[in-house]
Enzyme design. Sequence first.
Site, short mmCIF file in Angstrom:
data_model
loop_
_atom_site.label_atom_id
_atom_site.label_comp_id
_atom_site.label_asym_id
_atom_site.label_seq_id
_atom_site.Cartn_x
_atom_site.Cartn_y
_atom_site.Cartn_z
N ILE A 81 0.83 -1.22 0.00
CA ILE A 81 0.00 0.00 0.00
C ILE A 81 0.86 1.26 0.00
O ILE A 81 0.38 2.33 -0.35
CB ILE A 81 -0.98 0.05 1.20
CG1 ILE A 81 -0.23 -0.10 2.53
CG2 ILE A 81 -2.09 -0.99 1.04
CD1 ILE A 81 -1.06 0.29 3.75
N ALA A 104 -2.29 -4.04 7.41
CA ALA A 104 -1.59 -3.49 8.57
C ALA A 104 -0.62 -4.52 9.12
O ALA A 104 -0.74 -5.72 8.85
CB ALA A 104 -2.59 -3.13 9.68
N THR A 155 -8.76 -0.48 15.49
CA THR A 155 -8.83 -1.30 16.69
C THR A 155 -9.26 -0.48 17.91
O THR A 155 -9.03 0.74 17.96
CB THR A 155 -7.43 -1.91 16.96
OG1 THR A 155 -7.39 -2.45 18.27
CG2 THR A 155 -6.33 -0.86 16.87
N ASP A 156 -9.79 -1.18 18.92
CA ASP A 156 -10.12 -0.49 20.18
C ASP A 156 -8.87 -0.18 20.99
O ASP A 156 -8.93 0.57 21.97
CB ASP A 156 -11.12 -1.32 21.01
CG ASP A 156 -10.59 -2.69 21.43
OD1 ASP A 156 -9.48 -3.08 21.01
OD2 ASP A 156 -11.31 -3.39 22.19
N GLU A 157 -7.72 -0.75 20.58
CA GLU A 157 -6.50 -0.53 21.37
C GLU A 157 -6.04 0.93 21.33
O GLU A 157 -5.24 1.35 22.15
CB GLU A 157 -5.38 -1.47 20.90
CG GLU A 157 -5.80 -2.92 21.00
CD GLU A 157 -4.67 -3.92 20.89
OE1 GLU A 157 -3.52 -3.56 21.17
OE2 GLU A 157 -4.97 -5.07 20.52
N TYR A 180 2.08 -0.77 18.37
CA TYR A 180 0.99 -1.11 17.45
C TYR A 180 -0.17 -0.14 17.61
O TYR A 180 -0.67 0.45 16.63
CB TYR A 180 0.51 -2.56 17.71
CG TYR A 180 -0.83 -2.87 17.09
CD1 TYR A 180 -0.99 -2.92 15.71
CD2 TYR A 180 -1.97 -3.11 17.89
CE1 TYR A 180 -2.24 -3.20 15.13
CE2 TYR A 180 -3.20 -3.39 17.33
CZ TYR A 180 -3.34 -3.43 15.95
OH TYR A 180 -4.56 -3.69 15.39
N LYS A 184 -1.74 2.61 14.92
CA LYS A 184 -3.14 2.60 14.46
C LYS A 184 -3.82 3.93 14.83
O LYS A 184 -4.62 4.46 14.07
CB LYS A 184 -3.91 1.42 15.07
CG LYS A 184 -3.49 0.05 14.58
CD LYS A 184 -3.68 -0.18 13.09
CE LYS A 184 -5.14 -0.21 12.68
NZ LYS A 184 -5.30 -0.58 11.25
N ARG A 244 -10.23 -8.79 27.69
CA ARG A 244 -10.50 -8.35 26.32
C ARG A 244 -11.95 -8.66 26.00
O ARG A 244 -12.55 -9.58 26.56
CB ARG A 244 -9.58 -9.09 25.31
CG ARG A 244 -8.08 -8.88 25.55
CD ARG A 244 -7.68 -7.43 25.25
NE ARG A 244 -6.25 -7.18 25.45
CZ ARG A 244 -5.73 -6.60 26.54
NH1 ARG A 244 -6.49 -6.26 27.55
NH2 ARG A 244 -4.43 -6.36 26.61
N PRO A 313 5.48 -6.25 28.25
CA PRO A 313 5.76 -4.88 28.72
C PRO A 313 4.59 -3.95 28.36
O PRO A 313 4.11 -3.97 27.23
CB PRO A 313 7.02 -4.48 27.94
CG PRO A 313 7.61 -5.74 27.40
CD PRO A 313 6.49 -6.73 27.28
P1 NAD Z 1 -3.40 -9.70 9.76
O1 NAD Z 1 -2.04 -9.44 10.29
O2 NAD Z 1 -3.96 -11.06 9.88
O3 NAD Z 1 -3.46 -9.30 8.21
C1 NAD Z 1 -2.87 -8.12 7.71
C2 NAD Z 1 -2.75 -8.27 6.21
O4 NAD Z 1 -2.18 -7.06 5.69
C3 NAD Z 1 -1.83 -9.41 5.77
O5 NAD Z 1 -2.44 -10.17 4.76
C4 NAD Z 1 -0.59 -8.70 5.26
O6 NAD Z 1 0.07 -9.43 4.21
C5 NAD Z 1 -1.17 -7.39 4.74
N1 NAD Z 1 -0.18 -6.30 4.72
C6 NAD Z 1 0.68 -5.95 5.71
N2 NAD Z 1 1.42 -4.90 5.31
C7 NAD Z 1 1.01 -4.57 4.06
C8 NAD Z 1 1.39 -3.57 3.13
N3 NAD Z 1 2.36 -2.69 3.41
N4 NAD Z 1 0.76 -3.52 1.94
C9 NAD Z 1 -0.22 -4.42 1.63
N5 NAD Z 1 -0.61 -5.40 2.47
C10 NAD Z 1 0.00 -5.47 3.67
O7 NAD Z 1 -4.35 -8.62 10.46
P2 NAD Z 1 -5.86 -8.75 10.90
O8 NAD Z 1 -5.92 -9.32 12.25
O9 NAD Z 1 -6.62 -9.38 9.80
O10 NAD Z 1 -6.26 -7.21 11.01
C11 NAD Z 1 -6.77 -6.50 9.89
C12 NAD Z 1 -7.04 -5.08 10.29
O11 NAD Z 1 -8.00 -5.06 11.34
C13 NAD Z 1 -5.82 -4.33 10.81
O12 NAD Z 1 -5.87 -3.01 10.34
C14 NAD Z 1 -5.98 -4.39 12.32
O13 NAD Z 1 -5.37 -3.27 12.92
C15 NAD Z 1 -7.48 -4.35 12.45
N6 NAD Z 1 -8.02 -4.99 13.66
C16 NAD Z 1 -7.64 -6.26 14.01
C17 NAD Z 1 -8.22 -6.86 15.13
C18 NAD Z 1 -7.87 -8.26 15.54
O14 NAD Z 1 -8.30 -8.72 16.60
N7 NAD Z 1 -7.13 -9.03 14.75
C19 NAD Z 1 -9.15 -6.15 15.90
C20 NAD Z 1 -9.53 -4.87 15.49
C21 NAD Z 1 -8.96 -4.31 14.37
#
Ligand code: NAD
Length: 376
Positions: A81, A104, A155-157, A180, A184, A244, A313
């Site tokens: 991206i 992300a 995220t809620d974090e 992280y 975000k 959580r 930590p």
């Molecule tokens: P994940 O780590 O499973 O997937 C992230 C994806 O992004 C991967 O497929 C990775 O290859 C891709 N990616 C990373 N860097 C990239 C880049 N520079 N360009 C293109 N693609 C890239 O994450 P997830 O758990 O599926 O989370 C997805 C989103 O939801 C994130 O933005 C995260 O902050 C948010 N989120 C996650 C949770 C959770 O519990 N997992 C909760 C709330 C929000």
Amino acid sequence: MVRRCIVFAHTQATYPTLHTSSQRVLVTGGAGFIGSAVVRRLIRASDSQVLNVDKLTYAGNLSSVAEVETDSRYRFECADIGNRARMTRLFAEFQPDAVMHLAAESHVDRSIDGPAAFVETNIVGTYCLLETARDYWRELPDSDRAGFRFHHVSTDEVYGSLGETGRFSESSSYRPNSPYAASKAASDHLARSWRRTYGLPVIVSNCSNNYGPYQFPEKLVPLMILNAVDGLSLPIYGTGDNVRDWLFVEDHAEALTTIVNSGVPGETYNVGGNSELTNLQVVQRICELLDDMLSESPHRPHASLIEYVDDRPGHDKRYAIDAGKVRRELGWCPRETFDSGLRKTVAWYLTHRDWCKDVQRAVYQRQRLGLGKAAS
Ligand code: NAD
């Protein structure tokens, strides 16, 4: 699971509604855990054309979207991206009506060991994507410009840590504590400001902890399932009393498609499962399910594998989400309880051992991360 959800009149009447049922949706991070659930849902439950843009980091796996890969409405591009020229070309070719931005770096422990990638993708990458979207959007005809959406998934974090009581709402202050969460939070602020300053139709959603199929085994739920099945120790950070709010990933995917369809630009929506549990309770429930499902296992009772290890930590004590706004205004609420969703999740991991082996490959052996000892 029967859903009881009252839909109240909501306020987006003056905004054109995006109908992803027949639109072109560019999903970033669609090979990841939540992104792949969104891609599968868009192809399964709508007529949308989907362009999945993913860099395929260690966390991205095309096997997570295998069920849609031959669909003529689905296309995949391996791209970063942060590569503005490449993203500009992809926007010009695909002509999206909506962007759902999930790409992300997502693991708190990895952000402690190496924050640079989090700054690069979550902040700089989001900035590049916002700018690409803005350039594309302002050249659209008036009729299309009003209906375009940029949905930033977060995220809620970002809200930091709660005490014993209270829940995060959309007006809670940002107090991110991990690299992280800080990355975000920064990306949320960029997205918000692109709405306010440039008028880009941005919507932000902030969700609690997800669990479910296709989650990379570094995260609590799959790590505990796989270690328990193998008779390995189940490492609990600190005393295991960090709380959580847990949401099944398919419920989150449904919330996201609801929000991009019906949410109001400029608004934030908090999404949660109303399922607060301590980490120890989560692990104990997994162990009980495995005791039940693997009645011949030599590792029963699986809870005997629990081991308390040094805390993370800066470990946030408690997160809890008030998801009243998305329920009242957009009519979304989760279909799964924690127990029903966890049973499905454990069953999925037991029957997808090949996926688990494949995604770990040489990059991860379920070792302890996040003690801040690695170089960034
Ligand atoms: P994940 O780590 O499973 O997937 C992230 C994806 O992004 C991967 O497929 C990775 O290859 C891709 N990616 C990373 N860097 C990239 C880049 N520079 N360009 C293109 N693609 C890239 O994450 P997830 O758990 O599926 O989370 C997805 C989103 O939801 C994130 O933005 C995260 O902050 C948010 N989120 C996650 C949770 C959770 O519990 N997992 C909760 C709330 C929000």
